[in-house]
Design an enzyme around this catalytic site. Structure first.
Site, short mmCIF file in Angstrom:
data_model
loop_
_atom_site.label_atom_id
_atom_site.label_comp_id
_atom_site.label_asym_id
_atom_site.label_seq_id
_atom_site.Cartn_x
_atom_site.Cartn_y
_atom_site.Cartn_z
N HIS A 49 54.40 37.46 59.55
CA HIS A 49 53.07 37.81 60.02
C HIS A 49 53.12 38.42 61.41
O HIS A 49 53.49 37.76 62.38
CB HIS A 49 52.21 36.55 60.04
CG HIS A 49 50.79 36.76 60.43
ND1 HIS A 49 50.24 36.21 61.56
CD2 HIS A 49 49.80 37.47 59.84
CE1 HIS A 49 48.97 36.54 61.65
NE2 HIS A 49 48.68 37.31 60.62
N GLU A 80 53.98 41.98 57.74
CA GLU A 80 52.57 42.35 57.88
C GLU A 80 52.32 42.75 59.32
O GLU A 80 52.73 42.04 60.25
CB GLU A 80 51.67 41.18 57.49
CG GLU A 80 50.18 41.49 57.52
CD GLU A 80 49.51 41.22 58.87
OE1 GLU A 80 48.32 41.55 59.03
OE2 GLU A 80 50.18 40.67 59.79
N ASP A 135 49.30 45.03 62.03
CA ASP A 135 47.93 45.55 62.17
C ASP A 135 47.97 46.92 62.82
O ASP A 135 48.71 47.13 63.80
CB ASP A 135 47.11 44.61 63.04
CG ASP A 135 47.21 43.17 62.59
OD1 ASP A 135 46.53 42.81 61.62
OD2 ASP A 135 47.97 42.40 63.21
N HIS A 184 46.63 43.88 67.13
CA HIS A 184 45.70 43.10 66.32
C HIS A 184 44.28 43.12 66.87
O HIS A 184 43.33 43.47 66.16
CB HIS A 184 46.17 41.65 66.22
CG HIS A 184 45.21 40.78 65.46
ND1 HIS A 184 44.20 40.07 66.09
CD2 HIS A 184 45.08 40.52 64.14
CE1 HIS A 184 43.49 39.42 65.18
NE2 HIS A 184 44.00 39.67 63.99
N GLU A 228 47.87 46.40 57.63
CA GLU A 228 46.44 46.10 57.72
C GLU A 228 45.72 47.21 58.48
O GLU A 228 46.05 47.53 59.61
CB GLU A 228 46.18 44.77 58.41
CG GLU A 228 44.68 44.51 58.53
CD GLU A 228 44.30 43.14 59.06
OE1 GLU A 228 43.10 42.96 59.38
OE2 GLU A 228 45.17 42.27 59.17
#
Length: 258
Positions: free
Chosen positions: A8, A36, A38, A51, A110
């Protein structure tokens, strides 16, 4: 339980999230197969990893991300907030990130947006992925269904997934309507029954964000195909590999990579 986990924002339990330090640390772990991150857009149209919608928490800058030019962003310290060991760590462009993980990790990108906050973000992200021929290695995810629809409009072949902090009764129908086969869901809303229905419908499930062994084991027992997204791949490894925790509910007693 899958024989791997997803990092993450990189290995963000140790290194500063969404930086190359976190990405490299994640790639050093044998059992990290997914990562993952952002993605947002600078004022002058450069997609990069961060993020929050402001610079305040994770960089030496201040103010909204969307108001800063990349030249300014590239000089910010994105590591000191985490630890003095990471002082001087920089923000990372999407291009540089994809170059680093290409051929090594699957990627959950994302789309960090809301209410068309970043016009053109989806187009730039899709272009970066296609430039490297990484269409089969990337899924575009977002809380914003409009962003997912834009990706499909740009290229219907691109894989998309919904991020959700909840479990509405029509969730699987929503995914079908979006043309999405990936679900990034808070682990708090997962049940064995729902996981089974989702997998039978062809949906891949990523449960976020789990950093303790007890919860990891509980969620993994719900269905063997749930992917655990964690800030701490080392905890995942200690729990399922080094500790050789048996998956007795599903009768899986042998551990190791496929």
């Amino acid at each position: 339980m899958t024989d791997y986990c997803a990092a993450h924002r990189g290995f963000s339990g140790i290194a500063p999230e969404n930086t190359m330090a976190a990405v490299k640390l994640a790639m050093e772990n044998t059992y990290v197969k997914w990562i993952e991150v952002d993605v947002q857009l600078s004022k002058d149209g450069v997609p990069f990893l961060i993020h929050d919608y402001t610079l305040n928490r994770t960089t030496s800058g201040r103010g909204p991300v969307k108001d800063a030019l990349w030249d300014e962003l590239s000089r910010l310290d994105a590591g000191s907030w985490k630890s003095p060991d990471y002082a001087g760590e920089r923000l990372v462009t999407l291009d540089r990130f994809l170059e680093a993980v290409q051929g090594r990790l699957k990627v959950n990108l994302e789309i960090k947006t809301e209410n068309d906050k970043y016009p053109g973000l989806e187009e730039r992200m899709v272009a970066a992925v296609k430039k490297r021929g990484m269409e089969q290695d990337v899924v575009f995810t977002s809380f914003d269904t409009g962003a997912l629809c834009k990706v499909k409009k740009i290229d219907p072949g691109m894989r998309t997934g919904l991020i959700i902090d909840g479990r509405p009764a029509d969730l699987l129908e929503r995914l079908k309507d979006l043309g999405s086969d990936f679900l990034s869901i808070s682990y708090r809303y997962l049940t064995a029954e729902f996981a089974s229905r989702a997998v039978q419908s062809g949906v891949e499930i990523m449960a976020w964000t789990i950093d303790d062994a007890k919860t990891m084991k509980r969620i993994s027992e719900m269905h063997p195909e749930i992917m655990i997204c964690t800030n701490r791949p080392d905890v995942w490894q200690d729990t399922f590999i080094n500790g050789k925790v048996p998956r007795t509910r599903f009768g899986f007693l042998k551990w190791g990579r496929k």
